[in-house]
Design a protein around this motif. Structure first.
Motif, PDB file in Angstrom:
ATOM      1  N   LYS A  65       0.839  -1.222   0.000  1.00 10.91           N
ATOM      2  CA  LYS A  65       0.000   0.000   0.000  1.00 10.91           C
ATOM      3  C   LYS A  65       0.865   1.260   0.000  1.00 10.91           C
ATOM      4  O   LYS A  65       0.688   2.150  -0.834  1.00 10.91           O
ATOM      5  CB  LYS A  65      -0.939  -0.002   1.235  1.00 10.91           C
ATOM      6  CG  LYS A  65      -1.910  -1.156   1.266  1.00 10.91           C
ATOM      7  CD  LYS A  65      -2.801  -1.116   2.486  1.00 10.91           C
ATOM      8  CE  LYS A  65      -2.057  -1.300   3.800  1.00 10.91           C
ATOM      9  NZ  LYS A  65      -1.370  -2.609   3.929  1.00 10.91           N
ATOM     10  N   SER A  66       1.789   1.341   0.963  1.00 11.15           N
ATOM     11  CA  SER A  66       2.605   2.562   1.052  1.00 11.15           C
ATOM     12  C   SER A  66       3.483   2.719  -0.182  1.00 11.15           C
ATOM     13  O   SER A  66       3.783   3.846  -0.610  1.00 11.15           O
ATOM     14  CB  SER A  66       3.481   2.532   2.307  1.00 11.15           C
ATOM     15  OG  SER A  66       2.666   2.406   3.448  1.00 11.15           O
ATOM     16  N   THR A  67       3.890   1.598  -0.777  1.00  4.86           N
ATOM     17  CA  THR A  67       4.703   1.675  -1.997  1.00  4.86           C
ATOM     18  C   THR A  67       3.858   2.237  -3.137  1.00  4.86           C
ATOM     19  O   THR A  67       4.332   3.045  -3.944  1.00  4.86           O
ATOM     20  CB  THR A  67       5.251   0.275  -2.356  1.00  4.86           C
ATOM     21  OG1 THR A  67       5.738  -0.339  -1.171  1.00  4.86           O
ATOM     22  CG2 THR A  67       6.366   0.371  -3.376  1.00  4.86           C
ATOM     23  N   ARG A 295      11.356  -0.286   3.473  1.00  6.28           N
ATOM     24  CA  ARG A 295      10.215  -0.798   4.236  1.00  6.28           C
ATOM     25  C   ARG A 295      10.086  -0.092   5.579  1.00  6.28           C
ATOM     26  O   ARG A 295      10.999  -0.122   6.405  1.00  6.28           O
ATOM     27  CB  ARG A 295      10.403  -2.302   4.452  1.00  6.28           C
ATOM     28  CG  ARG A 295       9.491  -2.908   5.494  1.00  6.28           C
ATOM     29  CD  ARG A 295       8.029  -2.855   5.101  1.00  6.28           C
ATOM     30  NE  ARG A 295       7.176  -3.474   6.121  1.00  6.28           N
ATOM     31  CZ  ARG A 295       5.888  -3.205   6.273  1.00  6.28           C
ATOM     32  NH1 ARG A 295       5.296  -2.322   5.496  1.00  6.28           N
ATOM     33  NH2 ARG A 295       5.178  -3.800   7.194  1.00  6.28           N
ATOM     34  N   LEU A 296       8.957   0.551   5.783  1.00  8.81           N
ATOM     35  CA  LEU A 296       8.624   1.143   7.073  1.00  8.81           C
ATOM     36  C   LEU A 296       7.137   0.912   7.285  1.00  8.81           C
ATOM     37  O   LEU A 296       6.305   1.406   6.522  1.00  8.81           O
ATOM     38  CB  LEU A 296       8.933   2.648   7.058  1.00  8.81           C
ATOM     39  CG  LEU A 296       8.802   3.364   8.382  1.00  8.81           C
ATOM     40  CD1 LEU A 296       9.835   2.866   9.389  1.00  8.81           C
ATOM     41  CD2 LEU A 296       8.976   4.868   8.206  1.00  8.81           C
ATOM     42  N   LYS A 297       6.849   0.123   8.297  1.00 10.31           N
ATOM     43  CA  LYS A 297       5.455  -0.254   8.540  1.00 10.31           C
ATOM     44  C   LYS A 297       4.593   0.959   8.892  1.00 10.31           C
ATOM     45  O   LYS A 297       5.043   1.845   9.619  1.00 10.31           O
ATOM     46  CB  LYS A 297       5.487  -1.242   9.703  1.00 10.31           C
ATOM     47  CG  LYS A 297       4.176  -1.763  10.146  1.00 10.31           C
ATOM     48  CD  LYS A 297       4.449  -2.750  11.260  1.00 10.31           C
ATOM     49  CE  LYS A 297       3.156  -3.161  11.905  1.00 10.31           C
ATOM     50  NZ  LYS A 297       3.238  -4.519  12.401  1.00 10.31           N
ATOM     51  N   THR A 298       3.375   0.987   8.381  1.00 11.73           N
ATOM     52  CA  THR A 298       2.484   2.114   8.675  1.00 11.73           C
ATOM     53  C   THR A 298       1.694   1.845   9.958  1.00 11.73           C
ATOM     54  O   THR A 298       1.092   0.794  10.109  1.00 11.73           O
ATOM     55  CB  THR A 298       1.477   2.319   7.509  1.00 11.73           C
ATOM     56  OG1 THR A 298       2.210   2.369   6.298  1.00 11.73           O
ATOM     57  CG2 THR A 298       0.652   3.570   7.686  1.00 11.73           C
ATOM     58  N   VAL A 299       1.738   2.816  10.845  1.00 11.30           N
ATOM     59  CA  VAL A 299       0.898   2.765  12.049  1.00 11.30           C
ATOM     60  C   VAL A 299       0.071   4.040  12.040  1.00 11.30           C
ATOM     61  O   VAL A 299       0.620   5.124  12.124  1.00 11.30           O
ATOM     62  CB  VAL A 299       1.765   2.684  13.329  1.00 11.30           C
ATOM     63  CG1 VAL A 299       0.898   2.773  14.575  1.00 11.30           C
ATOM     64  CG2 VAL A 299       2.565   1.400  13.359  1.00 11.30           C
ATOM     65  N   TYR A 322      -5.814   7.717   1.009  1.00 13.15           N
ATOM     66  CA  TYR A 322      -5.569   7.331   2.403  1.00 13.15           C
ATOM     67  C   TYR A 322      -4.843   5.998   2.416  1.00 13.15           C
ATOM     68  O   TYR A 322      -5.316   5.014   1.851  1.00 13.15           O
ATOM     69  CB  TYR A 322      -6.889   7.206   3.159  1.00 13.15           C
ATOM     70  CG  TYR A 322      -7.687   8.493   3.182  1.00 13.15           C
ATOM     71  CD1 TYR A 322      -7.348   9.526   4.049  1.00 13.15           C
ATOM     72  CD2 TYR A 322      -8.769   8.668   2.322  1.00 13.15           C
ATOM     73  CE1 TYR A 322      -8.070  10.717   4.049  1.00 13.15           C
ATOM     74  CE2 TYR A 322      -9.495   9.847   2.323  1.00 13.15           C
ATOM     75  CZ  TYR A 322      -9.135  10.870   3.186  1.00 13.15           C
ATOM     76  OH  TYR A 322      -9.849  12.044   3.182  1.00 13.15           O
ATOM     77  N   ASP A 323      -3.700   5.993   3.088  1.00 16.39           N
ATOM     78  CA  ASP A 323      -2.907   4.764   3.225  1.00 16.39           C
ATOM     79  C   ASP A 323      -2.999   4.324   4.682  1.00 16.39           C
ATOM     80  O   ASP A 323      -2.572   5.047   5.586  1.00 16.39           O
ATOM     81  CB  ASP A 323      -1.451   5.076   2.831  1.00 16.39           C
ATOM     82  CG  ASP A 323      -0.515   3.919   3.104  1.00 16.39           C
ATOM     83  OD1 ASP A 323      -0.977   2.761   3.170  1.00 16.39           O
ATOM     84  OD2 ASP A 323       0.710   4.168   3.248  1.00 16.39           O
ATOM     85  N   VAL A 324      -3.562   3.147   4.902  1.00 17.77           N
ATOM     86  CA  VAL A 324      -3.766   2.693   6.286  1.00 17.77           C
ATOM     87  C   VAL A 324      -2.778   1.584   6.629  1.00 17.77           C
ATOM     88  O   VAL A 324      -2.170   0.992   5.742  1.00 17.77           O
ATOM     89  CB  VAL A 324      -5.208   2.173   6.475  1.00 17.77           C
ATOM     90  CG1 VAL A 324      -6.218   3.281   6.308  1.00 17.77           C
ATOM     91  CG2 VAL A 324      -5.505   1.037   5.491  1.00 17.77           C
TER      92      VAL A 324
HETATM   93 MG   LIG Z   1       2.262   0.933   4.792  1.00 16.59          MG
END
Ligand SMILES: [Mg+2]
Ligand SMILES: Nc1nc2c(ncn2[C@@H]2O[C@H](COP(=O)(O)OP(=O)(O)OP(=O)(O)O)[C@@H](O)[C@H]2O)c(=O)[nH]1
Length: 505
Positions: A65-67, A295-299, A322-324
């Motif tokens: 998602k974030s990518t 890679r950085l996990k989304t919180v 929106y990136d969750v």
């Molecule tokens: Mg993410």
């Protein structure tokens, strides 16, 4: 905004060196000013209007998602992407350090049992290979393992120690204490110290690291030095341990251990071990591809706005994406966004058919138990670990059957196709993980087509709206050029549907 904003004067420099330095400073300033101006225009444009289109990115953790969001940024707000480039350097270092730690953990005899539990590439079933016992009983193997571990862990101790410093770097400018977390966040302490890095989305980490200056001196001294001249910058530790990292990664014995333990680091997130030289170079600046791979996990929830110019007649269209966070503990935050969203992009990493979630090894939830029964013949693991493909299918089913989303068009990215191809070509058998695949050929085309049909069928069986527009794409969202094409076609489709809806209202 760029790293070379200020190049310190060297009192022993020759006239030619002086000229070079001044030229470099002028060029850096020129680039920096251009980025600032473009940023100003992008921001001013966004402030003027409220969003016409709201897009929600959904999918399990590490689905991409974030990518995908970064790809939208690259296409539509390139100045913002450019401005944040240097901030990703610290995350990339962290990813590299984490890979080194994982290799060391794998060759450490004491850690063997823990590793097999935490490995995100652990298979649920044997691929027809003999299962490797998790703890070696052969004394010779144990002796070599102990020697290798002692040698490498001593040589690489500074790299492992660096991890804490890098995490501090990310959280230094955050107002809140726990902005940087390890692990899933839902079960305190479960995976420390080998868990994932996550920065809460309210954190200032990008802004703080974007300046590209020495962090230690920025607050106190009046003299500004570029980061590579600051002796406390992490790059110096990495540079001094570069040979040891290379030796570890190229050691044939280590490679064999990784294969035996089924740790496939090459396909894990944030993998840079094949590029140690470049990443640890003194004046390293991340490329677009490096940033996409980081890679950085989304919180929490990341909101990204941009404007699309649709020509003189149609004017501008303002979008918000929106990136969750996709891990199980983050999914409760999705629902409020279902209310007035215009389209969903759902990511399913189809290469993950032989992997399990690294998240909490918890008892299956009620949702899981009931939903599993609804997906016939999908492999259910014998223990409490959850197969990643199964998790994606269950999530997909939950999204397409959600009443609030009944009228919302959905774009499905069957993602990580590059890794799927590599895995299939390496001989990993889908039928060992998805029983219904049976004796069909274990080749990329039939496998990907089969998975596509599986997702399509689930949609048709569970969506109460037969007329919903569904677009399915095979993607590898770290691929800049191909993803740009797909995003352009997705964008056109969403705009077309949105215009149609507006006319009907
Ligand atoms: Mg993410
Ligand atoms: N090889 C490959 N790597 C990918 C692909 N898509 C994403 N990745 C990598 O997979 C990792 C996870 O991607 P993210 O975009 O952070 O995943 P996410 O869905 O935002 O995960 P959460 O924030 O935990 O919900 C990153 O290191 C990406 O670079 C792909 O198609 N191919």
């Amino acid at each position: 905004m760029v790293a070379a904003k200020s190049i310190p004067q060297n009192h022993h420099e020759t006239p030619a060196q002086r000229e070079m330095r001044i030229l470099a400073e002028q060029q850096a300033k020129h680039i920096s000013d251009a980025i600032d101006e473009q940023l100003r225009v992008e921001r001013a444009e966004l402030k003027k209007n409220k969003p016409d289109v709201k897009i929600l990115l959904l999918g399990q953790s590490e689905s991409g998602k974030s990518t995908t969001l970064k790809q939208f940024q690259l296409l539509h707000t390139p100045a913002a992407f450019q401005a944040e480039r240097m901030a990703w350097r610290i995350v990339i270092y962290l990813n590299l350090v984490r890979s080194v730690r994982r290799v060391l953990d794998t060759i450490s005899a004491e850690r063997e049992e823990e590793i097999s539990e935490l490995s995100d590439t652990a298979s649920l079933l044997s691929d027809g290979q003999t299962a490797v016992s998790s703890v070696s009983t052969d004394p010779e193997t144990r002796r070599i393992a102990a020697e290798k571990y002692a040698e490498y862990s001593t040589a690489l101790a500074p790299v492992l120690e660096l991890e804490a410093r890098l995490i501090r770097n990310l959280r230094e400018d955050d107002d809140e204490d726990e902005a940087t977390r390890l692990g899933d966040g839902s079960a305190p302490g479960w995976s420390v110290p080998r868990g994932e890095y996550a920065v809460r989305t309210t954190s200032n980490w990008k802004r703080a690291l974007t300046l590209g200056r020495s962090r230690s001196k920025r607050k106190s001294a009046s003299v500004s030095v570029p980061w590579w001249e600051d002796p406390s910058d992490p790059v110096h530790t990495l540079e001094s341990c570069r040979n040891s990292m290379n030796r570890l990664w190229k050691d044939e014995w280590v490679r064999r251990r990784l294969v035996e333990k089924r740790v496939r680091l090459q396909e894990s997130s944030g993998f840079y071990l094949d590029e140690i030289e470049r990443i640890t170079a003194k004046m390293y600046a991340p490329t677009d591809e490096d940033v996409l791979k980081a890679r950085l996990k989304t919180v929490g929830v990341v909101e990204h706005s941009f404007t699309i110019n649709m020509g003189s007649i149609r004017g501008n269209s303002n979008w918000v994406i929106y990136d969750v966070g996709g891990s199980r503990s983050q999914r409760h935050a999705w629902a409020p966004f279902f209310q007035d969203v215009n389209a969903i992009i759902f990511l399913a990493p189809i290469s993950a058919f032989d992997q399990v979630l690294t998240e909490v090894r918890a008892r299956p939830s009620r949702l899981y138990l009931s939903a599993t029964a609804l997906i016939p013949n999908c492999l259910v693991s014998q223990d409490s670990r959850v197969n990643r493909l199964e998790d994606s299918l269950l999530l997909w089913r939950a999204v397409v059957s959600n009443k609030l989303l009944e009228k919302v068009p959905i774009v499905l990215f069957l993602n990580k196709c590059d890794l799927l191809r590599e895995k299939i070509e390496a001989g990993v058998q889908l039928k060992n993980h998805l029983l219904t695949y049976g004796d069909r050929p274990n080749e990329y085309e039939p496998v990907s087509k089969y998975l596509r049909n599986k997702f399509g069928l689930l949609h048709n069986q569970n969506s109460s709206n037969r007329d919903r527009e569904l677009f399915i794409h095979f993607t590898a969202v770290i691929d800049k050029a191909k993803t740009a094409q797909i995003i352009t076609s997705v964008r056109e489709a969403i705009l077309r549907i949105n215009l149609k809806t507006l006319k009907l209202m």
